[in-house]
Structure formats: structure tokens, C-alpha cells
Design a protein around this motif. Sequence first.
Motif, short mmCIF file in Angstrom:
data_model
loop_
_atom_site.label_atom_id
_atom_site.label_comp_id
_atom_site.label_asym_id
_atom_site.label_seq_id
_atom_site.Cartn_x
_atom_site.Cartn_y
_atom_site.Cartn_z
N UNK A 196 0.80 -1.23 0.00
CA UNK A 196 0.00 0.00 0.00
C UNK A 196 0.83 1.28 0.00
N UNK A 197 1.95 1.27 0.69
CA UNK A 197 2.72 2.52 0.83
C UNK A 197 4.18 2.37 0.42
N UNK A 235 6.31 2.91 3.93
CA UNK A 235 5.32 2.25 4.78
C UNK A 235 5.87 0.99 5.41
N UNK A 236 6.64 0.23 4.63
CA UNK A 236 7.24 -1.01 5.15
C UNK A 236 8.26 -0.71 6.23
N UNK A 237 9.04 0.34 6.05
CA UNK A 237 10.03 0.72 7.08
C UNK A 237 9.31 1.16 8.35
N UNK A 238 8.25 1.93 8.22
CA UNK A 238 7.48 2.35 9.39
C UNK A 238 6.90 1.15 10.12
N UNK A 239 6.35 0.19 9.38
CA UNK A 239 5.79 -1.02 9.99
C UNK A 239 6.89 -1.82 10.68
N UNK A 240 8.04 -1.92 10.04
CA UNK A 240 9.16 -2.65 10.63
C UNK A 240 9.59 -2.01 11.95
N UNK A 241 9.65 -0.70 11.99
CA UNK A 241 10.00 0.00 13.23
C UNK A 241 8.98 -0.31 14.34
N UNK A 242 7.70 -0.33 14.00
CA UNK A 242 6.67 -0.67 14.98
C UNK A 242 6.84 -2.09 15.50
N UNK A 243 7.23 -2.99 14.63
CA UNK A 243 7.45 -4.38 15.02
C UNK A 243 8.63 -4.49 15.98
N UNK A 244 9.70 -3.77 15.67
CA UNK A 244 10.89 -3.80 16.54
C UNK A 244 10.57 -3.23 17.92
N UNK A 245 9.81 -2.12 17.95
CA UNK A 245 9.44 -1.51 19.22
C UNK A 245 8.55 -2.46 20.04
N UNK A 258 8.95 7.85 11.88
CA UNK A 258 8.29 7.04 10.85
C UNK A 258 7.59 7.94 9.84
N UNK A 259 7.78 7.63 8.58
CA UNK A 259 7.15 8.44 7.53
C UNK A 259 5.65 8.16 7.45
N UNK A 260 5.24 7.01 7.96
CA UNK A 260 3.82 6.67 7.95
C UNK A 260 3.42 6.15 9.34
N UNK A 261 3.02 7.07 10.23
CA UNK A 261 2.70 6.66 11.60
C UNK A 261 1.56 5.64 11.69
N UNK A 262 0.65 5.64 10.74
CA UNK A 262 -0.45 4.68 10.77
C UNK A 262 0.09 3.25 10.69
N UNK A 263 1.05 3.00 9.82
CA UNK A 263 1.63 1.66 9.71
C UNK A 263 2.50 1.35 10.92
N UNK A 264 3.18 2.35 11.44
CA UNK A 264 3.99 2.15 12.64
C UNK A 264 3.13 1.66 13.80
N UNK A 265 2.06 2.40 14.10
CA UNK A 265 1.21 2.03 15.23
C UNK A 265 0.39 0.77 14.96
#
Length: 136
Positions: free
Chosen positions: A38-39, A43-53, A105-112
Motif C-alpha cells: 500500500x505505501x 510504509x514497510x520501514x514504518x511497519x518494521x520499526x513498529x514491530x521492533x518496538x 516514521x514516515x507513515x505513523x499509521x503503519x507504525x502504530x
Amino acid sequence: MKKKWQRREVTRRQTYLRRLSIAQAGIALAVVGLALGLAQRDGAISAFLGIVVALLPHAFFVQRSGALTSRTSPSRSAARLFRAEMGKFGLTVVLFVAVFLLVPPSNPAFFFSAYVAVVLTHWLTPWLMPKRRSTD
């Protein structure tokens, strides 16, 4: 008899943690794949950061709580759980601050979304556990 029960309990915890890890990895891959589709890369980097956190404090908790050992008394076990939970909370706060200050994160929605999906995965894991027999 007590040692047999302790070994069975440790084996049950190991099974739970193994299945939880597999479920979290599956959720993580699904969220990163969705974000990538989607992004794209951001978006994938933001999601990855959320996963690591989400995963680092969880791993810290498992290691510090002694969930995979049966050598401690119940009162010591409760104290270890409390210290492990406090450490997990502190590490989570530090990781959130570090991510938002150092690598926003460039896409906070994917991060959270990724963070919440991985953290809430443990609610689903009891369904993956084998049912206890009435003779246990």
C-alpha cells in the motif's frame, strides 16, 4: 512428583512462547507485506520499526522474568515478574522516544498498526495451545 510437574510447566511455557513467536512473526510479515503493497518502501520501514518496538521489550521480559526456568520460589518469581514488567515498560518508552527522535516514521499509521498487531498477538495464542486433558 514436584520436579515432574516443574518440567511439564517449563515445557508448557516453552510451547506457548514458541507458538507466540511464530504467530508474531506471521503477523509481522503480513503487516510489512501490506504496508509494502500500500505505501511502498516508506510504509514497510514504518511497519518494521513498529514491530521492533513491540518485539524487543517482549524478548526482554521473557528473558528477565525467568519464564523458561522453574528454579525460583513463588515469592521470588513474583518479584522477578514485577521487575521484568517494569523493565519492559521502561524499554518500550525508550524505544518510542528513540524512534520518534532519531528515525521518525514516515507513515505513523503503519507504525502504530504494526506495533498494536504484534503486541496484541498474545491474545490469540491461547487458541493455538493444546487443550489440557482432564487427567492432568
